[in-house]
Design an enzyme around this catalytic site. Structure first.
Site, mmCIF file in Angstrom:
data_model
loop_
_atom_site.group_PDB
_atom_site.id
_atom_site.type_symbol
_atom_site.label_atom_id
_atom_site.label_comp_id
_atom_site.label_asym_id
_atom_site.label_seq_id
_atom_site.Cartn_x
_atom_site.Cartn_y
_atom_site.Cartn_z
ATOM 1 N N ARG A 100 40.681 47.401 26.499
ATOM 2 C CA ARG A 100 41.361 47.732 27.942
ATOM 3 C C ARG A 100 42.375 48.953 27.667
ATOM 4 N NH1 ARG A 100 41.842 42.068 30.941
ATOM 5 N NH2 ARG A 100 42.515 43.621 32.767
ATOM 6 N N LYS A 196 38.629 48.697 44.801
ATOM 7 C CA LYS A 196 39.925 48.123 44.655
ATOM 8 C C LYS A 196 40.930 49.004 43.988
ATOM 9 C CE LYS A 196 39.595 45.896 40.203
ATOM 10 N NZ LYS A 196 39.720 44.679 39.568
ATOM 11 N N ARG A 198 44.279 48.976 41.456
ATOM 12 C CA ARG A 198 45.262 48.189 40.559
ATOM 13 C C ARG A 198 46.471 48.380 40.856
ATOM 14 N NH1 ARG A 198 44.301 44.424 37.240
ATOM 15 N NH2 ARG A 198 41.826 44.828 37.320
ATOM 16 N N ASP A 227 39.265 37.713 32.299
ATOM 17 C CA ASP A 227 40.578 37.559 31.709
ATOM 18 C C ASP A 227 41.198 36.541 32.726
ATOM 19 O OD1 ASP A 227 42.891 37.568 30.487
ATOM 20 O OD2 ASP A 227 43.419 39.708 30.756
#
Length: 324
Positions: A100, A196, A198, A227
């Site tokens: 990531r 969305k 973050r 996660d």
């Protein structure tokens, strides 16, 4: 003409021994004998307990918790095999940790995925076999051949056979849209997207909107990994708020860190379908989880790499769903 190497040998680290054994069972091969442990001073030690001279060696290790220990085990095993005169060493990484962190999205931050890729390469790996990277461009961080396989056909076929009514595939964020769209094509289902934003670096996000309709439908939320369960939980709430009849979720890599299991237990999700790319301890194997085995896919791919055959054909050969 590509060189054909001698005997196929498979070793595994401590991160996912059950998967390594399944792969060996699929290939009807004994597991390579090795000692991999820590001394009292926390130093990792590796000893290969059989000859690997000129062998075609595959080392299976997921970069899962404890992530740094798993990576060091892989690096030391590769170095040990090179010094033992292995003919070729392939790093089999079902879950690529640090995936990531694949870009600089703010000032003064690392690109750790590239660092880890270079470490695997510098340790002496000749090629890499991996599964569903967080971002496809991570392949470009390596200067050695990379075969990235996907378990999407495995998980999508599970829902095809389940025959849920009026399915709609939902991507929990914009970045995952392509994966969700491909999943929806297999299910012959429409696609919806949760938009969305973050917030910071603390695994927090703010849901903004739902693009598409889920009213009266069976929703399947598709992710590459789960996660802390935060994104999935928010996506479930949005889908139910917009009239979804029931909600399922699926991912390839069940990281399930922090409060993930607690959130999953408390959520209205009917079922979460994952793979065994990461070892799940007993306390995480809750009733809502269905685990599919990727051993046939990886085993078939390993066999094809060893013989120099087409790797893409492995999808047609090893697409049987196995659950446990």
């Amino acid at each position: 003409m590509a060189r054909l190497y001698d005997q196929l040998t498979i070793f595994g680290g401590n991160s996912n021994p059950a998967l390594t054994e399944e792969i060996c069972s699929y290939l009807s091969l004994p597991l390579g004998r090795a000692e991999v442990f820590k001394f009292s001073n926390d130093n990792t030690f590796v000893r290969i307990c059989e000859s690997v001279r000129e062998n075609d060696v595959f080392v299976v290790q997921s970069f899962s918790m404890p992530v740094n220990d798993s990576i060091m085990e892989m690096l030391i095993m590769i170095d040990t095999l090179r010094r033992a005169s292995a003919g070729r060493v392939t790093a089999v990484i079902p879950y690529f940790g640090y995936g990531r962190t694949d870009k600089k999205d703010q000032p003064r931050v690392p690109i750790t995925a590239r660092l880890v890729a270079k470490l695997v390469e510098l340790a002496g790996a000749d090629r890499v076999l991996t599964l569903d990277l967080h971002a496809g461009q991570i392949q470009g961080f390596f200067d050695i051949p990379v075969d990235e396989m996907s378990a999407m056909l495995l998980t999508s076929n599970y829902f095809v056979e389940k025959r849920i009514e009026r399915p709609v595939v939902v991507s929990p964020d914009l970045g995952n849209t392509k994966r969700a769209r491909n999943f929806a094509e297999v299910l012959d289902a429409p696609l919806a997207i949760v938009e969305k934003r973050r917030v910071g670096n603390r695994d927090q996000s703010e849901v903004l909107n739902l693009i598409g309709s889920v009213e009266g439908c069976s929703v399947v939320i598709v992710e590459d990994e789960i996660d802390t369960e935060g994104s999935i939980t928010q996506a479930v709430e949005v889908c139910l708020k917009h009239g979804a009849a029931e909600v399922y979720a699926t991912c390839v890599h069940p990281v399930l860190s922090g409060p993930a299991v607690m959130r999953l237990q408390a959520s209205p999700i009917r079922e979460v379908v994952v793979t065994n790319s990461i070892t799940l301890p007993p306390e995480k194997r809750i009733d809502k989880l269905t685990v599919l085995s990727i051993a046939p896919l990886l085993g078939e791919t390993i066999q094809r790499i060893h013989t120099g055959a087409s790797v893409s054909a492995a999808y047609r050969t090893a697409n049987t769903i196995r659950m446990f």
